[in-house]
Enzyme design. Structure first.
Site, PDB file in Angstrom:
ATOM      1  CB  ILE A  59      27.649  66.545 -31.294  1.00 48.38           C
ATOM      2  CG1 ILE A  59      26.755  65.720 -32.204  1.00 48.38           C
ATOM      3  CG2 ILE A  59      27.644  66.007 -29.877  1.00 48.38           C
ATOM      4  CD1 ILE A  59      27.237  64.281 -32.403  1.00 48.38           C
ATOM      5  CG  PHE A  80      26.158  56.774 -25.460  1.00 49.54           C
ATOM      6  CD1 PHE A  80      26.128  55.407 -25.659  1.00 49.54           C
ATOM      7  CD2 PHE A  80      26.573  57.248 -24.222  1.00 49.54           C
ATOM      8  CE1 PHE A  80      26.509  54.525 -24.659  1.00 49.54           C
ATOM      9  CE2 PHE A  80      26.962  56.377 -23.212  1.00 49.54           C
ATOM     10  CZ  PHE A  80      26.928  55.018 -23.441  1.00 49.54           C
ATOM     11  CB  SER A 124      26.257  49.616 -34.936  1.00 43.61           C
ATOM     12  OG  SER A 124      25.239  48.712 -35.314  1.00 43.61           O
ATOM     13  CE1 TYR A 148      23.416  54.409 -36.575  1.00 43.20           C
ATOM     14  CE2 TYR A 148      23.159  52.079 -37.157  1.00 43.20           C
ATOM     15  CZ  TYR A 148      23.448  53.059 -36.223  1.00 43.20           C
ATOM     16  OH  TYR A 148      23.789  52.694 -34.945  1.00 43.20           O
ATOM     17  CE  LYS A 152      26.590  54.726 -34.737  1.00 40.75           C
ATOM     18  NZ  LYS A 152      26.895  55.566 -33.576  1.00 40.75           N
ATOM     19  N   GLY A 293      16.640  44.150 -46.804  1.00 37.84           N
ATOM     20  CA  GLY A 293      17.922  44.440 -46.145  1.00 37.84           C
ATOM     21  C   GLY A 293      18.209  43.557 -44.954  1.00 37.84           C
TER      22      GLY A 293
HETATM   23  P1  NAD Z   1      19.145  57.116 -28.460  1.00 37.90           P
HETATM   24  O1  NAD Z   1      18.576  57.804 -29.638  1.00 37.90           O
HETATM   25  O2  NAD Z   1      18.228  56.676 -27.373  1.00 37.90           O
HETATM   26  O3  NAD Z   1      20.301  57.999 -27.797  1.00 37.90           O
HETATM   27  C1  NAD Z   1      21.080  58.902 -28.540  1.00 37.90           C
HETATM   28  C2  NAD Z   1      21.134  60.207 -27.748  1.00 37.90           C
HETATM   29  O4  NAD Z   1      21.917  61.134 -28.491  1.00 37.90           O
HETATM   30  C3  NAD Z   1      19.760  60.831 -27.542  1.00 37.90           C
HETATM   31  O5  NAD Z   1      19.638  61.281 -26.194  1.00 37.90           O
HETATM   32  C4  NAD Z   1      19.747  62.012 -28.510  1.00 37.90           C
HETATM   33  O6  NAD Z   1      18.924  63.079 -28.051  1.00 37.90           O
HETATM   34  C5  NAD Z   1      21.226  62.367 -28.551  1.00 37.90           C
HETATM   35  N1  NAD Z   1      21.635  63.021 -29.790  1.00 37.90           N
HETATM   36  C6  NAD Z   1      21.387  62.616 -31.059  1.00 37.90           C
HETATM   37  N2  NAD Z   1      21.917  63.479 -31.936  1.00 37.90           N
HETATM   38  C7  NAD Z   1      22.514  64.452 -31.207  1.00 37.90           C
HETATM   39  C8  NAD Z   1      23.225  65.615 -31.531  1.00 37.90           C
HETATM   40  N3  NAD Z   1      23.411  65.994 -32.808  1.00 37.90           N
HETATM   41  N4  NAD Z   1      23.703  66.399 -30.538  1.00 37.90           N
HETATM   42  C9  NAD Z   1      23.510  66.036 -29.228  1.00 37.90           C
HETATM   43  N5  NAD Z   1      22.836  64.945 -28.858  1.00 37.90           N
HETATM   44  C10 NAD Z   1      22.343  64.160 -29.843  1.00 37.90           C
HETATM   45  O7  NAD Z   1      19.981  55.859 -29.013  1.00 37.90           O
HETATM   46  P2  NAD Z   1      20.662  54.662 -28.227  1.00 37.90           P
HETATM   47  O8  NAD Z   1      19.922  53.425 -28.588  1.00 37.90           O
HETATM   48  O9  NAD Z   1      20.866  55.012 -26.812  1.00 37.90           O
HETATM   49  O10 NAD Z   1      22.045  54.604 -29.002  1.00 37.90           O
HETATM   50  C11 NAD Z   1      23.201  55.269 -28.521  1.00 37.90           C
HETATM   51  C12 NAD Z   1      24.318  55.087 -29.525  1.00 37.90           C
HETATM   52  O11 NAD Z   1      24.540  53.687 -29.728  1.00 37.90           O
HETATM   53  C13 NAD Z   1      24.027  55.670 -30.905  1.00 37.90           C
HETATM   54  O12 NAD Z   1      25.206  56.250 -31.399  1.00 37.90           O
HETATM   55  C14 NAD Z   1      23.633  54.458 -31.723  1.00 37.90           C
HETATM   56  O13 NAD Z   1      23.924  54.633 -33.086  1.00 37.90           O
HETATM   57  C15 NAD Z   1      24.495  53.384 -31.106  1.00 37.90           C
HETATM   58  N6  NAD Z   1      23.941  52.037 -31.285  1.00 37.90           N
HETATM   59  C16 NAD Z   1      22.656  51.775 -30.882  1.00 37.90           C
HETATM   60  C17 NAD Z   1      22.119  50.508 -31.094  1.00 37.90           C
HETATM   61  C18 NAD Z   1      20.684  50.203 -30.711  1.00 37.90           C
HETATM   62  O14 NAD Z   1      20.122  49.243 -31.262  1.00 37.90           O
HETATM   63  N7  NAD Z   1      20.065  50.936 -29.800  1.00 37.90           N
HETATM   64  C19 NAD Z   1      22.907  49.494 -31.661  1.00 37.90           C
HETATM   65  C20 NAD Z   1      24.222  49.792 -32.043  1.00 37.90           C
HETATM   66  C21 NAD Z   1      24.731  51.081 -31.844  1.00 37.90           C
HETATM   67  C1  WQD Z   2      15.405  42.056 -35.203  1.00 35.51           C
HETATM   68  C2  WQD Z   2      14.660  40.906 -35.876  1.00 35.51           C
HETATM   69  C3  WQD Z   2      13.584  41.525 -37.951  1.00 35.51           C
HETATM   70  C4  WQD Z   2      10.661  44.279 -36.177  1.00 35.51           C
HETATM   71  C5  WQD Z   2      18.695  47.038 -36.218  1.00 35.51           C
HETATM   72  C6  WQD Z   2      19.595  47.947 -37.001  1.00 35.51           C
HETATM   73  C7  WQD Z   2      20.998  47.869 -36.494  1.00 35.51           C
HETATM   74  C8  WQD Z   2      21.092  48.058 -34.983  1.00 35.51           C
HETATM   75  C9  WQD Z   2      20.058  47.290 -34.227  1.00 35.51           C
HETATM   76  C10 WQD Z   2      21.872  50.263 -34.431  1.00 35.51           C
HETATM   77  C11 WQD Z   2      14.855  40.855 -37.401  1.00 35.51           C
HETATM   78  C12 WQD Z   2      12.554  41.132 -36.910  1.00 35.51           C
HETATM   79  C13 WQD Z   2      11.691  43.378 -36.378  1.00 35.51           C
HETATM   80  C14 WQD Z   2       9.322  43.847 -36.374  1.00 35.51           C
HETATM   81  C15 WQD Z   2      10.153  41.656 -36.937  1.00 35.51           C
HETATM   82  N1  WQD Z   2      20.918  49.425 -34.578  1.00 35.51           N
HETATM   83  N2  WQD Z   2      11.431  42.098 -36.736  1.00 35.51           N
HETATM   84  N3  WQD Z   2       9.118  42.540 -36.750  1.00 35.51           N
HETATM   85  O1  WQD Z   2      17.473  44.531 -37.810  1.00 35.51           O
HETATM   86  O2  WQD Z   2      19.005  43.277 -36.224  1.00 35.51           O
HETATM   87  O3  WQD Z   2      19.135  45.694 -36.329  1.00 35.51           O
HETATM   88  O4  WQD Z   2      18.775  47.423 -34.835  1.00 35.51           O
HETATM   89  O5  WQD Z   2      23.028  50.168 -34.687  1.00 35.51           O
HETATM   90  O6  WQD Z   2      21.699  48.839 -37.169  1.00 35.51           O
HETATM   91  O7  WQD Z   2      19.561  47.540 -38.364  1.00 35.51           O
HETATM   92  O8  WQD Z   2      17.125  44.646 -35.285  1.00 35.51           O
HETATM   93  O9  WQD Z   2      15.166  44.784 -33.824  1.00 35.51           O
HETATM   94  O10 WQD Z   2      15.005  45.751 -36.159  1.00 35.51           O
HETATM   95  O11 WQD Z   2      15.097  43.274 -35.865  1.00 35.51           O
HETATM   96  O12 WQD Z   2       9.896  40.500 -37.279  1.00 35.51           O
HETATM   97  O13 WQD Z   2       8.360  44.605 -36.232  1.00 35.51           O
HETATM   98  O14 WQD Z   2      13.254  41.112 -35.682  1.00 35.51           O
HETATM   99  O15 WQD Z   2      13.214  41.076 -39.202  1.00 35.51           O
HETATM  100  O16 WQD Z   2      14.880  39.504 -37.765  1.00 35.51           O
HETATM  101  P1  WQD Z   2      18.173  44.467 -36.526  1.00 35.51           P
HETATM  102  P2  WQD Z   2      15.537  44.708 -35.260  1.00 35.51           P
END
Ligand code: NAD
Ligand code: WQD
Length: 341
Positions: A59, A80, A124, A148, A152, A293
């Site tokens: 992208i 995504f 997120s 990060y 968002k 954090g």
């Molecule tokens: P993921 O890393 O499994 O999926 C992201 C996908 O985007 C991957 O297939 C990756 O190859 C692709 N990608 C990354 N950078 C790219 C680029 N520059 N160009 C083209 N493709 C690219 O992550 P996910 O867990 O499926 O998360 C999807 C979205 O949801 C992300 O934007 C993430 O920030 C957001 N999100 C995830 C979580 C979570 O905990 N998994 C929580 C909140 C928000």
């Molecule tokens: C969950 C709980 C840890 C790992 C993160 C990102 C957030 C979002 C989701 C994308 C907490 C505890 C964890 C371990 C542990 N992603 N833990 N041992 O921190 O809520 O959120 O993922 O948007 O941006 O910050 O999720 O799964 O890392 O942790 O005890 O090895 O598990 O302390 O209480 P978190 P997490």
């Protein structure tokens, strides 16, 4: 509907593809596989018996995006693609601003070129930062505490400004809480590269024997059992939330932010106990210092999702752990176990 899915090969994207294809939508995936595997798309094809167009590109490459949108002519985009590791974002913030922010600018410009003004964005719950009150509702102030999270929050603002400039635009900004679990088939699931940052995939790797024990980051929080409390949301429920958001976006111009969670907090110890029930094994764990954090508790207010999208989570923590275990035990090394095709 024709839906362009950036990041469609990733964890949440692949599950959403299954839901989109089952609902009869036509999809085109735009992914550079920087954090995913082509095997995931092969598995989605196997599960749905449907073809998936693929553009393998970044992208950050505006021309490639422009070509994809003007050729595919999507009715809507689900965005995504992005980087998501909190620690890495502090070490290399420019990488995060380039991928998540500049990449999104490129995407919106490419959508303009194809006259597509409908977008569902993966935001997120991390944008809220430290809780001023709980549950987090969509009016809670936004104060992300790491680069990060700031990317968002910035992309949310970017999409708001873009939508305001297009009278017909529809945008739904979904704030996911903690997505976990896998498709019931065990064919697709979460496959982190390197050591998992998140709790559930770490627990899954301990259960399957890839890691020896879990470090529980702190047991002196102000929660039921002292361990951190989060709103885990089944990835299949989350995938369905995207379909509900697409339907909502069809009703008319809008720009709405919507939480996606269950509304219920689960502690680390409760999640580990649920996983032990699911896999029938003991998960070795020891208490470690708090992770810098981290907050004590985070969970969603879900009323807006119900009211606006008519969506609510249906699957509980046992379903999350059982499906995660099926995926992990059938694919011990994730997609690395399989050859593409
Ligand atoms: P993921 O890393 O499994 O999926 C992201 C996908 O985007 C991957 O297939 C990756 O190859 C692709 N990608 C990354 N950078 C790219 C680029 N520059 N160009 C083209 N493709 C690219 O992550 P996910 O867990 O499926 O998360 C999807 C979205 O949801 C992300 O934007 C993430 O920030 C957001 N999100 C995830 C979580 C979570 O905990 N998994 C929580 C909140 C928000
Ligand atoms: C969950 C709980 C840890 C790992 C993160 C990102 C957030 C979002 C989701 C994308 C907490 C505890 C964890 C371990 C542990 N992603 N833990 N041992 O921190 O809520 O959120 O993922 O948007 O941006 O910050 O999720 O799964 O890392 O942790 O005890 O090895 O598990 O302390 O209480 P978190 P997490």
């Amino acid at each position: 509907m024709k839906v362009l899915v950036t990041g469609g090969a990733g964890y949440i994207g692949s599950h959403t593809l299954v839901a989109l294809l089952a609902a009869g939508h036509e999809v085109c995936v735009f992914d550079n596989f920087s954090n995913s595997s082509p095997v995931a798309l092969a598995r989605v094809r196997q599960l749905t018996n449907r073809d998936i167009r693929l553009v393998e590109a970044d992208i950050c490459n505006g021309d490639a995006l422009m070509q994809a949108t003007t050729e595919f002519r999507p009715d809507a985009v689900i965005h995504f693609a992005g980087l998501k590791a909190v620690g890495e974002s502090s070490e290399n913030p420019l990488l995060y601003y380039a991928n998540n922010v500049a990449g999104s600018v490129n995407l919106l410009a490419a959508m303009d070129a194809a006259e597509c003004h409908r977008i569902i964005f993966s935001s997120s719950a991390t944008v809220y930062g430290r809780a001023q009150y709980l549950p987090f509702d969509e009016q809670h102030p936004v104060h992300p505490t790491n680069p990060y999270g700031r990317t968002k929050a910035i992309v949310e603002e970017l999409i708001r400004d873009w939508a305001a400039a297009h009278p017909t635009a529809s945008a739904v900004l979904l704030r996911y809480f903690n997505p976990v679990g896998a498709h019931d088939s065990g064919l697709i699931g979460e496959d982190p590269r390197d050591i998992p940052n998140n709790l559930m995939p770490f627990v899954a790797q301990v259960a399957v024997g890839r890691r020896t024990s879990l470090a529980i980051f702190g047991d002196d929080y102000n929660t039921r059992d002292g361990t951190g409390e989060r709103d885990y949301i089944h990835v299949v429920d989350l995938a369905n939330a995207h379909l509900a958001a697409l339907d909502y976006s069809e009703k008319g111009p809008c720009c709405e932010v919507v939480n996606v969670g269950t509304g219920r907090g689960i502690t680390v110890k409760e999640l580990v106990a649920a996983y032990e029930r699911a896999c029938g094994r003991n998960i070795p764990a020891q208490i470690a210092p708090r992770r810098p954090g981290d907050v004590a508790s985070s969970y969603a207010a879900t009323a807006k999702a119900e009211r606006l999208l008519g969506w609510r989570a249906a699957l509980d923590i046992d379903a999350m752990c059982t499906s995660s275990w099926r995926w992990q035990s059938n694919n011990i090394e994730g997609y690395g176990d399989a050859s593409a095709g």
